[in-house]
Design an enzyme around this catalytic site. Sequence first.
Site, mmCIF file in Angstrom:
data_model
loop_
_atom_site.group_PDB
_atom_site.id
_atom_site.type_symbol
_atom_site.label_atom_id
_atom_site.label_comp_id
_atom_site.label_asym_id
_atom_site.label_seq_id
_atom_site.Cartn_x
_atom_site.Cartn_y
_atom_site.Cartn_z
ATOM 1 N N ARG A 114 0.828 -1.211 0.000
ATOM 2 C CA ARG A 114 0.000 0.000 0.000
ATOM 3 C C ARG A 114 0.865 1.265 0.000
ATOM 4 N NH1 ARG A 114 -1.900 3.900 3.275
ATOM 5 N NH2 ARG A 114 -3.945 4.747 2.737
ATOM 6 N N TYR A 227 1.660 -13.009 -0.674
ATOM 7 C CA TYR A 227 2.258 -12.754 -1.998
ATOM 8 C C TYR A 227 3.427 -11.797 -1.795
ATOM 9 C CZ TYR A 227 -1.265 -9.046 -1.337
ATOM 10 O OH TYR A 227 -2.052 -8.059 -0.807
ATOM 11 N N ASP A 304 -13.532 3.812 0.668
ATOM 12 C CA ASP A 304 -14.059 3.220 1.898
ATOM 13 C C ASP A 304 -15.077 4.127 2.586
ATOM 14 O OD1 ASP A 304 -12.486 1.016 1.531
ATOM 15 O OD2 ASP A 304 -11.082 1.436 3.153
HETATM 16 C C1 LIG Z 1 -2.772 3.829 7.325
HETATM 17 C C2 LIG Z 1 -3.574 2.893 6.469
HETATM 18 C C3 LIG Z 1 -3.128 1.571 6.306
HETATM 19 C C4 LIG Z 1 -3.875 0.675 5.548
HETATM 20 N N1 LIG Z 1 -3.427 -0.599 5.387
HETATM 21 C C5 LIG Z 1 -4.121 -1.465 4.640
HETATM 22 C C6 LIG Z 1 -3.654 -2.789 4.424
HETATM 23 O O1 LIG Z 1 -2.600 -3.164 4.925
HETATM 24 N N2 LIG Z 1 -4.392 -3.651 3.661
HETATM 25 C C7 LIG Z 1 -5.594 -3.242 3.097
HETATM 26 O O2 LIG Z 1 -6.269 -4.034 2.432
HETATM 27 N N3 LIG Z 1 -6.053 -1.977 3.271
HETATM 28 C C8 LIG Z 1 -5.349 -1.091 4.015
HETATM 29 N N4 LIG Z 1 -5.803 0.185 4.166
HETATM 30 C C9 LIG Z 1 -7.075 0.542 3.531
HETATM 31 C C10 LIG Z 1 -6.968 0.701 2.042
HETATM 32 O O3 LIG Z 1 -6.012 1.681 1.725
HETATM 33 C C11 LIG Z 1 -8.339 1.109 1.565
HETATM 34 O O4 LIG Z 1 -9.278 0.088 1.882
HETATM 35 C C12 LIG Z 1 -8.466 1.288 0.063
HETATM 36 O O5 LIG Z 1 -7.242 1.604 -0.519
HETATM 37 C C13 LIG Z 1 -9.483 2.387 -0.230
HETATM 38 O O6 LIG Z 1 -8.852 3.620 -0.037
HETATM 39 P P1 LIG Z 1 -9.509 4.986 0.426
HETATM 40 O O7 LIG Z 1 -8.823 6.038 -0.363
HETATM 41 O O8 LIG Z 1 -10.978 4.928 0.395
HETATM 42 O O9 LIG Z 1 -9.100 5.125 1.949
HETATM 43 P P2 LIG Z 1 -7.675 5.175 2.645
HETATM 44 O O10 LIG Z 1 -6.615 4.631 1.744
HETATM 45 O O11 LIG Z 1 -7.884 4.588 3.963
HETATM 46 O O12 LIG Z 1 -7.351 6.744 2.782
HETATM 47 C C14 LIG Z 1 -8.074 7.621 3.601
HETATM 48 C C15 LIG Z 1 -7.218 8.855 3.831
HETATM 49 O O13 LIG Z 1 -8.007 9.863 4.465
HETATM 50 C C16 LIG Z 1 -7.247 10.479 5.498
HETATM 51 N N5 LIG Z 1 -8.187 11.058 6.468
HETATM 52 C C17 LIG Z 1 -9.002 10.401 7.325
HETATM 53 N N6 LIG Z 1 -9.757 11.266 8.034
HETATM 54 C C18 LIG Z 1 -9.407 12.511 7.609
HETATM 55 C C19 LIG Z 1 -9.839 13.830 7.974
HETATM 56 N N7 LIG Z 1 -10.785 14.055 8.919
HETATM 57 N N8 LIG Z 1 -9.276 14.904 7.354
HETATM 58 C C20 LIG Z 1 -8.304 14.713 6.383
HETATM 59 N N9 LIG Z 1 -7.863 13.479 6.018
HETATM 60 C C21 LIG Z 1 -8.411 12.389 6.619
HETATM 61 C C22 LIG Z 1 -6.421 9.317 6.041
HETATM 62 O O14 LIG Z 1 -5.296 9.757 6.769
HETATM 63 C C23 LIG Z 1 -6.043 8.589 4.749
HETATM 64 O O15 LIG Z 1 -4.855 9.115 4.169
HETATM 65 C C24 LIG Z 1 -5.085 1.097 4.931
HETATM 66 C C25 LIG Z 1 -5.515 2.431 5.096
HETATM 67 C C26 LIG Z 1 -4.768 3.334 5.842
HETATM 68 C C27 LIG Z 1 -5.235 4.772 6.000
#
Ligand SMILES: Cc1cc2nc3c(=O)[nH]c(=O)nc-3n(C[C@H](O)[C@H](O)[C@H](O)COP(=O)(O)OP(=O)(O)OC[C@H]3O[C@@H](n4cnc5c(N)ncnc54)[C@H](O)[C@@H]3O)c2cc1C
Length: 408
Positions: A114, A227, A304
Site C-alpha cells: 500500500r 504474496y 471506503d
Molecule cells: C494507514 C492505512 C493503512 C492501511 N493498510 C491497509 C492494508 O494493509 N491492507 C488493506 O487491504 N487496506 C489497508 N488500508 C485501507 C486501504 O487503503 C483502503 O481500503 C483502500 O485503498 C481504499 O482507499 P480509500 O482512499 O478509500 O481510503 P484510505 O486509503 O484509507 O485513505 C483515507 C485517507 O483519508 C485520510 N483522512 C481520514 N480522516 C481525515 C480527515 N478528517 N481529514 C483529512 N484526512 C483524513 C487518512 O489519513 C487517509 O490518508 C489502509 C488504510 C490506511 C489509512
Amino acid sequence: MPDDHAAPQASRHALIVGAGIGGLATALFLVRAGWRVTLAEREESLHEVGAGLQLSPNATRLLARLGMMADFTDLAVRPQDMVVRRHDGRVLSRPVLGKAAEARFGAPFLVIHRGDLQKVLRQRAEKTPGIEFRLGHKLVDLRETESNVAGIFETASGGMERITADLLIGADGLWSRVRPLSGLPQPSSPQGKTAWRGLIPREAAPIFAREAKVNLWLGPNAHLVHYPVSGGEAVNVVAIIDEDWMEEGWNAPGDPDVLARLFASWGEDARALIAAAPRWNRWALIDRAPESRWSRGRITLIGDAAHAMLPFLAQGASQAIEDGASLAAHLGAAGSGSNLAPALARYDRARISRTARIQSGARAQGRIYHLSGPLAAARDMTLRLLPQNAALDRYSWIYGHDAENLSG
Ligand SMILES: Cc1cc2nc3c(=O)[nH]c(=O)nc-3n(C[C@H](O)[C@H](O)[C@H](O)COP(=O)(O)OP(=O)(O)OC[C@H]3O[C@@H](n4cnc5c(N)ncnc54)[C@H](O)[C@@H]3O)c2cc1C
C-alpha cells in the site's frame, strides 16, 4: 480563519478530503477532466504505512490510461497464478493470472505494498499541475451554500483553515468524517473477524512464498493470503481469523503466540510462514450496508468512506480507483456548467449498484472461506473439480469492467 482557496469562476475546483489511495487517484482523474484540485490530508507526511494490496485489471486499466504503468515496474509484482490450498497444504485450484489473464482482461493483475502504491500516486500528483496538497489538515466540519462548499480544517500548526471549492469529495476512508457530516449514518458493522498482517523480508521468507504468486490457504474459521511485494523484496502475509475485537486504525500490535496457537494444526509451510513474520499488526474487518445515495448538494464520497467492504474479493483499493475514474468521467461529460447535481446523481447510480454487488459478494466469499466440517469438504471437492480458471470466469464482471465507460 483565512479563506485563501476561493475557487475562481472560470475553473472548477474540487476539494478532496483524504490523500489515501482513492483521494490521490481521484485527483489525477479530475485534473485530466479539466478540474483543479486541492488535496487535504490530516497526516503531516504521507509515510508508507499498511501492507499489501491487490490491484485487478479493472483498476490497472484506469491507471494505465493515466500513463502510470511504468511507474510500477520496480515496485509492483505481476503474479503468474493464484494457488488455492487447503489448510493442510493440499492444492485445490490454480487459476492463471499472468499474461493469459492480462490478454483476456486487457490489463494486468498486480500486487503491491500500500505504501508503494500511495507513493507512486503521490509522486505523480506532485508533478501534476492543477493539484495542490494541504498536508496536516484534518477536516472537522463543512459548510455548504448554493454556490460553493467549504471544508473547515484543524491544521497541524494548531490553527483553523477554511478551504472553499465547487465540490467536496470525502475520500477519508473507513472512519470518514465527511460521511456523517453529509448526513449518512456512520456506524459500521464489525464482522467478528480481524486481519493480521506481517511483512517478511525476502531472505527470511520460506522459498515457496517468494514466487510471484498469490497464495490462498483455506481452513476452519480462518484463512491465509500471501504474496511478494516491493518488487519481490518482501512477502506480505495476511491471516484473517474469527475474533471479536474492534479498534479504529490499521496498526494495533498482534500477539504472535495467538496466531501460532490458532494455526498449530495447519500444514508445515503455513506454520513456517507464520513463524517467519517479525511482527504482526491487526485491524478489525468492517463493512457497511449499501446506501441509496453518496452525493448530497456539493458533497460526494468515494472509496471506503462510501462503501467499506470486506477484503475477500480484494477490491478495496481497486474500487476506490474505479470511483475516482467514474466520478471524473461523469463530471467531465457534464461540461463546465455550475449545476453538478445531474452528474453526481449519475455517478451515484453507476457506482452504488456495482459496489453493493461487490460488498455482498465479498461477504459471501468470507463465509465460504471460513467453512469447517462437511461443508468445507464439499467446497474443497468443488474447487478441485472446477475448470482451472473458473474463479476468473466467475468474477469476469469485476475484472472486465470499465468504470470510464458511461454507457456500460
Ligand atoms: C494507514 C492505512 C493503512 C492501511 N493498510 C491497509 C492494508 O494493509 N491492507 C488493506 O487491504 N487496506 C489497508 N488500508 C485501507 C486501504 O487503503 C483502503 O481500503 C483502500 O485503498 C481504499 O482507499 P480509500 O482512499 O478509500 O481510503 P484510505 O486509503 O484509507 O485513505 C483515507 C485517507 O483519508 C485520510 N483522512 C481520514 N480522516 C481525515 C480527515 N478528517 N481529514 C483529512 N484526512 C483524513 C487518512 O489519513 C487517509 O490518508 C489502509 C488504510 C490506511 C489509512
